[in-house]
Structure formats: structure tokens, C-alpha cells
Design an enzyme around this catalytic site. Sequence first.
Site, PDB file in Angstrom:
ATOM      1  N   ILE A 114       0.521  -1.221  -0.002  1.00  0.00           N
ATOM      2  CA  ILE A 114      -0.280  -0.731  -0.073  1.00  0.00           C
ATOM      3  C   ILE A 114       0.899   1.098   0.242  1.00  0.00           C
ATOM      4  O   ILE A 114       2.418   1.087   0.149  1.00  0.00           O
ATOM      5  CB  ILE A 114      -0.349  -0.406   1.394  1.00  0.00           C
ATOM      6  CG1 ILE A 114      -2.325   1.005   0.839  1.00  0.00           C
ATOM      7  CG2 ILE A 114      -0.129  -0.051   2.468  1.00  0.00           C
ATOM      8  CD1 ILE A 114      -3.559   1.109   2.322  1.00  0.00           C
ATOM      9  N   CYS A 115      -0.027   2.695  -0.184  1.00  0.00           N
ATOM     10  CA  CYS A 115       0.982   3.565  -0.458  1.00  0.00           C
ATOM     11  C   CYS A 115       0.147   4.638  -0.324  1.00  0.00           C
ATOM     12  O   CYS A 115      -0.839   4.306   0.139  1.00  0.00           O
ATOM     13  CB  CYS A 115       1.971   3.326  -2.211  1.00  0.00           C
ATOM     14  SG  CYS A 115       1.196   4.384  -3.402  1.00  0.00           S
ATOM     15  N   LYS A 116       0.159   5.857  -0.987  1.00  0.00           N
ATOM     16  CA  LYS A 116      -0.871   7.113  -0.941  1.00  0.00           C
ATOM     17  C   LYS A 116      -1.867   6.502  -1.605  1.00  0.00           C
ATOM     18  O   LYS A 116      -3.611   6.134  -1.366  1.00  0.00           O
ATOM     19  CB  LYS A 116      -0.282   8.402  -1.303  1.00  0.00           C
ATOM     20  CG  LYS A 116      -0.848   9.305  -0.763  1.00  0.00           C
ATOM     21  CD  LYS A 116      -0.569  10.471  -1.048  1.00  0.00           C
ATOM     22  CE  LYS A 116      -1.474  11.589  -1.365  1.00  0.00           C
ATOM     23  NZ  LYS A 116      -2.010  12.062  -1.138  1.00  0.00           N
TER      24      LYS A 116
END
Length: 96
Positions: free
Chosen positions: A56-58
Site C-alpha cells: 500500500i502507498c498513498k
Amino acid sequence: MRNVRVTEVPADVQLIDVRENDEWAAGHARGAVHIPMSEFTSRLDEVDTTREVYVICKAGGRSMQVGQYLEQAQGANVINVEGGTDAWVAAGLPTD
């Protein structure tokens, strides 16, 4: 690599957050492990590539890049979390 929505991430999975330190400090998915994209190759030993790896990231772009690396270089089974932490927060899922 497959993609899942934030609401499809099972509890107790290996969830790796690849955002940078300031983003992580502002809030992150509960249970995630923080390995910034900028440090990822030097900290690869912290990822259990024998298990599914949710990344996951932004918003989903950096996690896709890290996921592709994990698949190609390590043969990992990677799942990209679509919409990233922005979608996680918007869905009202637990954060720290």
C-alpha cells in the site's frame, strides 16, 4: 500481480506501507509495516516473500512499482491495494 480494494484486504495479512516517513507519521493502516520505497531494496529481508505480500502507498502508484519489483526480482505473490491509504481512510478503516 492482482489488485484489491481496501475493503478486500483480510485481517492479519502482511501489509507493507511504502510511503515515506512523513506520510507514515501522518497516519497509516493499522497493522501495516513501514518500509519506505526509498529504502525498500536495502530492507528487503524484512519482507516474507514466502507469504502473500499486500503493498500500500498513498494512492496506488508506488505500491504497484514495488509490487512489480517483488514479483520480478523475488518471485513474490504480491497484491496491490488500490487507492492506497487515501482510500483506506475514506473507507473508515482502522488507522494508527
